[in-house]
Motif scaffolding. Structure first.
Motif, mmCIF file in Angstrom:
data_model
loop_
_atom_site.group_PDB
_atom_site.id
_atom_site.type_symbol
_atom_site.label_atom_id
_atom_site.label_comp_id
_atom_site.label_asym_id
_atom_site.label_seq_id
_atom_site.Cartn_x
_atom_site.Cartn_y
_atom_site.Cartn_z
ATOM 1 N N ARG A 87 0.857 -1.195 0.000
ATOM 2 C CA ARG A 87 0.000 0.000 0.000
ATOM 3 C C ARG A 87 0.891 1.241 0.000
ATOM 4 N NH1 ARG A 87 -3.959 -2.811 3.330
ATOM 5 N NH2 ARG A 87 -5.705 -3.293 1.976
ATOM 6 N N GLU B 108 -0.183 4.619 2.211
ATOM 7 C CA GLU B 108 -0.027 4.482 3.660
ATOM 8 C C GLU B 108 1.437 4.323 4.049
ATOM 9 O OE1 GLU B 108 -4.233 3.682 2.752
ATOM 10 O OE2 GLU B 108 -2.333 3.036 1.871
ATOM 11 N N SER C 245 3.065 7.744 3.586
ATOM 12 C CA SER C 245 2.633 8.670 4.635
ATOM 13 C C SER C 245 3.323 8.359 5.960
ATOM 14 C CB SER C 245 1.110 8.579 4.805
ATOM 15 O OG SER C 245 0.672 9.372 5.885
ATOM 16 N N THR C 246 3.378 7.086 6.320
ATOM 17 C CA THR C 246 4.016 6.692 7.582
ATOM 18 C C THR C 246 5.495 7.042 7.581
ATOM 19 O OG1 THR C 246 2.420 4.873 7.783
ATOM 20 C CG2 THR C 246 4.390 4.769 9.164
ATOM 21 N N GLU D 95 -4.119 0.428 11.829
ATOM 22 C CA GLU D 95 -4.547 1.606 11.087
ATOM 23 C C GLU D 95 -4.879 2.737 12.064
ATOM 24 O OE1 GLU D 95 -7.820 0.542 8.612
ATOM 25 O OE2 GLU D 95 -6.888 -1.333 7.984
ATOM 26 N N GLU E 132 -4.976 7.373 12.280
ATOM 27 C CA GLU E 132 -4.928 8.629 11.539
ATOM 28 C C GLU E 132 -4.705 9.769 12.522
ATOM 29 O OE1 GLU E 132 -8.321 11.029 9.450
ATOM 30 O OE2 GLU E 132 -7.630 9.470 8.051
ATOM 31 N N PRO F 39 -2.718 9.249 7.403
ATOM 32 C CA PRO F 39 -2.738 7.864 7.860
ATOM 33 C C PRO F 39 -1.381 7.399 8.381
ATOM 34 C CG PRO F 39 -2.657 7.916 5.476
ATOM 35 C CD PRO F 39 -2.784 9.343 5.933
ATOM 36 N N ARG G 102 0.222 3.645 9.291
ATOM 37 C CA ARG G 102 -0.040 2.212 9.253
ATOM 38 C C ARG G 102 1.033 1.478 10.055
ATOM 39 N NH1 ARG G 102 -3.437 -1.236 7.000
ATOM 40 N NH2 ARG G 102 -2.703 -3.334 6.487
#
Length: 662
Positions: free
Chosen positions: A193, A196, A199-200, A297, A299, A304, A306
């Motif tokens: 993914r 995610e 973003s992480t 998960e 936010e 997000p 993960r």
């Protein structure tokens, strides 16, 4: 000696267990400009001269969280596969507000001009489609250095399957710019993914320099070996691990509260609890249906994350939440907070906006001379004019306006509890609420009544329970890897090999911190889904893992399809080491009459009427004492309201067992 610390937005809490099982507690005002200042001040007050001794702390930190929420992290450069530079901005197609034509998405942590594409490409199984050439790698490194970033995030396509290209860029960059904070997605989140994972990784890089600077400064004063950090997944991690992977501490404080609340419930005889933690800035709630609720998960600020975390739902309603009138004339409360500086109006530190704490004081539910055990006096005269002004704007009587602030705040918190219970198929009537946080006891009974929760537990020291939770948490390491294989094609031998690699990785991490491999415990789990589904459920690994998945799916979504093909998406391992927990002693039984703890009469407003109640000192209550509402119980760190018609009894662990519905 070991001290548990929880740094909140308004207060920083300390808990120190002694050899006899008793706990010393302290709350000091947080210092948002420099969180370490409050930590060091509290340690010096709790243990004078301790900063020159060898002490250990377990610290629930909000440094990473606040850096993200307030957007004051590092200037970030994001490196990704060429052609995928805008994944972090495109995100997912899901919209939280589908009818809002003017909705604004959160601004990406890396601006468009600070995203660099690398001419390389791996396939979904790690096969090399486009190699990473030396010349291209050198060009990318030079481009990064030229932009003079404070931090770098590297997230290449499909690096979860083969990390070679990412690690090569990391190696070259660290050779070229030693000391630069560099985060590779294969080290933070080796799972599929792209959005995610990106973003992480970006969040880790964004908050990394701020968090590392804070932790290193703390370690210089206390000694690196003496500092451990509460992780978001409910385990304790080392200072080094937290410095390298600060994203794992984003939900540090709420996780500690959930751990403590679940422990309190189990000790009182139930493992079906709703933890309710109302502090000065926010309220955190979680539902424990027989175990702590883990999820992968989360936010924060619309972004997000993960990673394994405890499933805690947070809303902006706390004692310092500010009441305001919206353009339509309705009363709102929060999410803006007066925080620690200037704080509520009644603190007398310059606050000029009505908060939930001010409303509680105006209604007589807080005692001006008993706040923090009398260490900090509240000034009720200061809140009269502001509440009257708010009432005029709302066209209400002052008392009705103050109660309106309470009702609106309660409605926000009630919705939060509904999200984790009714919206997920759980009946609140089957659970016990464990209430804590500095403001929790003022609101718990009313919330329980609204949700038909039959019982509320208010533990001793409820105002500092999250700090206590850091002392209960076990040292832990987690590791995962995506495999994306159908159950029909899954080779048990290969699956065992994947698990063994993760076991070795987590074991090595804890052994490096001084724990023996023989004392570690390992939990193996699988993230599974039906073929064609977009998201997974985590189930414990065992010979019957497929049946466990069907049962979990039935429990979560109300149906299962054992005949349908399923697949394993990720394998996970959680390793934990034993911890010596504080052992409280059962209280002596004192009979039902609480007269010895009574401080006298006290009037307060409840549901539009003034009630003549009784006032009790929590420290003087003994097991077996029974209190009939209306009453107020005061203790260091919190105040508990027992409404008219409610009753409570002190159990053997000194919990107040409140029955809000008679």
């Amino acid at each position: 000696m070991i001290v548990g610390i929880d740094a909140g937005g308004t207060f920083t809490d300390f808990v120190l267990p002694d050899a006899g099982g008793d706990l010393r507690r302290l709350k000091v005002a947080s210092t948002p400009d420099d969180p370490a200042r409050a930590v060091l001040e509290g340690l010096e007050r709790l243990l004078p001269g301790s900063l020159h001794q060898q002490i250990r702390i377990v610290h629930g930190s909000t440094v990473a969280t606040n850096a993200l929420l307030e957007r004051r992290g590092a200037r970030l450069v994001l490196v990704t596969t060429e052609g995928f530079e805008d994944v972090i901005e495109i995100g997912r197609q899901a919209r939280r507000k589908i009818y809002d034509l003017a909705v604004t998405k959160p601004r990406p942590l890396a601006a468009a001009e600070d995203r660099i594409g690398v001419p390389e490409r791996l396939g979904p199984h790690g096969e090399e489609w486009i190699p990473l050439e030396d010349a291209a790698a050198d060009r990318v490194v030079e481009e990064i250095v030229a932009r003079e970033p404070e931090s770098v995030a590297i997230c290449l396509l499909h690096s979860y399957a083969e990390p070679e290209h990412e690690l090569e860029l990391v190696r070259r960059l660290r050779e070229r710019r030693p000391g630069l904070f560099v985060t590779a997605s294969c080290e933070v989140l080796p799972e599929f993914r792209e959005y995610e994972r990106m973003s992480t990784t970006a969040i880790n890089a964004y908050v990394g320099p701020v968090t590392a600077s804070y932790l290193v400064g703390l370690a210089k004063t206390l000694g690196a070996a003496g500092v451990r950090i509460m992780g978001s997944a409910g385990g304790v991690i080392s200072l080094g691990a937290a410095s390298r992977r600060p994203v794992a501490t984003i939900l540090s404080g709420p996780a500690a509260g959930a751990v403590a609340g679940f422990e309190i419930g189990c000790r009182a005889g139930t493992n079906h609890v709703i933890t309710f933690d109302m502090g000065g800035t926010s309220t955190d709630v979680s539902l424990c249906d027989g175990q702590l609720p883990h999820t992968s998960e989360a936010e924060i600020a619309g972004l997000p994350i993960r990673l394994p975390v405890l499933d805690v739902h947070t809303v902006g309603a706390g004692g310092g939440s500010i009441a305001w009138r919206d353009p339509g004339g309705s009363l709102r409360v929060g999410p803006a907070s007066a925080g620690a500086d200037p704080g509520p109006i009644c603190y007398g530190e310059g606050g000029d906006e009505v908060t939930v704490t001010d409303a509680n004081l105006y209604l007589g539910r807080l005692l001006p001379d008993r706040f923090l055990g009398g260490e900090r006096a509240l000034n009720p005269d200061l809140v009269v004019a502001p509440i009257e002004a708010l009432a005029r704007r709302l066209d209400l009587e002052p008392r009705a306006a103050a109660e309106g602030v309470m009702r609106v705040a309660n409605a926000v918190m009630e919705r939060a509890i509904r999200v984790i219970s009714l919206e997920r198929g759980h009946d609140p009537r089957d659970f016990t609420m464990v209430c804590f946080g500095g403001a929790g006891g003022l609101h718990a009974a009313e919330l329980a009544r609204s949700l038909a929760i039959p019982r509320v537990l208010v533990p001793p020291g409820a105002g500092t329970l999250s700090a206590f939770g850091t002392l209960l948490a076990e040292p832990a390491r987690e590791a995962s890897r995506s495999i994306l294989t159908s159950c029909a094609e899954l080779d048990p031998t290969l699956l065992e090999a994947e698990f063994e690699r993760l076991v070795v990785k987590t074991q090595r991490g804890l052994e490096d911190e001084g724990f023996r491999g023989s004392e570690l415990r390992f939990k193996r789990s699988l993230d599974m889904r039906y073929v064609g589904q977009g998201f997974e459920l985590s189930v414990p690994y065992g010979p019957d893992y497929r049946a466990r998945f069907d049962a979990r799916h039935e429990s979560r979504y109300g149906y299962a399809d054992p005949a349908r093909a399923a697949e394993v998406v990720n394998v996970r391992v959680r390793a934990t080491a034993p911890v010596t927990r504080p052992k409280p002693r059962p209280a002596e039984h004192g009979g039902p009459d609480p007269a010895a703890a009574e401080l006298g009469p006290h009037a307060f407003v409840y549901r539009g009427e003034q009630h003549e109640g009784r006032l009790y000192e929590r420290e003087l209550l003994q097991a077996g004492h029974r209190i009939e509402g209306p009453a107020i119980v005061v203790e260091y760190g919190t105040t508990i309201v027992v409404p008219p018609g409610a009753r409570c009894e002190v159990d053997e662990w000194r919990n107040l067992v409140l029955e809000p519905i008679s």
